[in-house]
Design an enzyme around this catalytic site. Sequence first.
Site, short mmCIF file in Angstrom:
data_model
loop_
_atom_site.label_atom_id
_atom_site.label_comp_id
_atom_site.label_asym_id
_atom_site.label_seq_id
_atom_site.Cartn_x
_atom_site.Cartn_y
_atom_site.Cartn_z
CD GLU A 1 35.53 24.15 57.58
OE1 GLU A 1 36.03 24.89 56.71
OE2 GLU A 1 35.85 22.96 57.72
CD GLU B 1 35.32 22.36 52.95
OE1 GLU B 1 36.43 22.25 52.39
OE2 GLU B 1 34.90 23.43 53.40
NE ARG C 1 33.04 20.24 61.39
CZ ARG C 1 33.58 20.53 60.22
NH1 ARG C 1 34.00 21.77 59.97
NH2 ARG C 1 33.72 19.62 59.30
CG ASN D 1 32.24 23.48 55.87
OD1 ASN D 1 31.49 23.42 56.84
ND2 ASN D 1 33.29 22.68 55.74
CG HIS E 1 38.97 18.30 58.24
ND1 HIS E 1 38.12 19.19 58.86
CD2 HIS E 1 39.56 19.01 57.24
CE1 HIS E 1 38.21 20.38 58.29
NE2 HIS E 1 39.09 20.29 57.30
CE1 TYR F 1 36.33 29.49 55.57
CE2 TYR F 1 35.50 27.57 54.41
CZ TYR F 1 36.09 28.13 55.52
OH TYR F 1 36.45 27.35 56.59
#
Length: 486
Positions: free
Chosen positions: A368, A161, A72, A291, A116, A293
């Site tokens: 991600e 995002e 990606r 994504n 991005h 985290y």
Amino acid sequence: MWEDFRWGAATAAYQVEGAAREDGRGPSIWDTFAHTPGKVLGGDTGDVAADHYHRWQEDVALMAALGLQSYRLSVSWSRVQSGGRGPLNPAGVAFYRRLLDELVAHDIAPVVTLYHWDLPQELEDAGGWPNRETAYAFAEYARLMARELGDRVALWTTLNEPWCSAFLGYASGVHAPGRTEPAAALAAAHHLNLAHGLATQAIRAELGEHTPVSAALNVHVTHPADPESAADLEAVAQINAVGNHVFLGPMLDGSYPTRLLRDTAHVTDWSFVEPGDLTTARQRMDVLGVNYYSTQLVRRYGGDGPAPRADGHGASSASPWVGADTVEFLPVAPPHTAMGWNVAPEALEELLLALDNAYPDQPLLVTENGAAYEDVVAPDGRIHDQARVAYYRDHIAAVLRAREAGVDVRGYTAWSLMDNFEWGYGYSKRFGIVRVDYETLERTPKDSALWYREVIRTGRLPGVEEAAALPVLGAGDAHAAQSSDR
């Protein structure tokens, strides 16, 4: 259509490419932001970054040696169209053609993200994402990229995002362009939704209705401090509205949640939403990029002054949570990564299950997931990043559990392939499974990369302790990958 489960890794243009002023590339908002004193830790910029622009062949050979099945990347809008409008820059387009050709030659599926965070500075000067015209400029850029690169791309991702673009860029100002204007942030969010829809239409008009298109959202997992407290549960709902459904709603449902409109009515009247916009924003999404985290912990704030905000989104006197002024973000219990983000793999499974429950016919793709840690080069030259290996093992296990539970997850993408420019943190945080020596730009696969190679090769999750014993890439591995198919 992207049908199979694929193992991949990701980067973003401004974070890795460098060559900021070469071959006709124009400035982006991140060039301007990074060169503004005090905006980025240590005064770091992406001028050189990991020098991927010049080392792309070496990097693709490394991907092939690791066995990656997808990569990606993002296109730098200002590299291919310096001001965001007008004729394309042939040198910029040629770079991406060469890169994609090399990926395809090594049977690595290119996942191309069109945006991005690096808006051409000329478009920001004209108003940026709060300006409706930016959405139309983006759609034309998407059409041109589809025309120039379409036969090489396995999956298009319109936006990465967009929550960060809108709310960190225009509300809290910790990201480029560094504005702190709550109403502008909401307008930016809407125009990003519109841009996604327009770009999807433009790509498919150019390449055909069945062209796979996605968007990658950082869907926040927010928990109440007290699950029995109605006030804390309301705080969670408020954050979900401005943190998640501000994009999930338009893109997947064709509407904004009533809660969001009510919570932000004192900020804007939403008059920037024009008839037909939400129909345009809702386009078929072949996979929804996720994504993930870490998690957040909130409660209803009843104190004086601004609500404390340990949300992991950077320090600013202005909040990115527009309309949620009475929500307090509490510190989340350890363990933490070097970013200060908590490690909660079970929440990734929770998120995938929740999205599947809300949108049962929507395939998902983890676009991600990864962690920054303080890496140390051992005397033997290896980077024994056990904490990162453990992070990947536990989060991949969570993805596989979700798949076993019936969630249609089409792949897993490690963030990131290599150490890079980590936005406001500069080069102080390392997310890569490949180490970059910023003095020499030498690449060294960490134990996490060798462990990930073993996952891809065998389909099993080796133990953390096994990573240090896995063989390093030999001098011939990358060379063989670089020489194959030529």
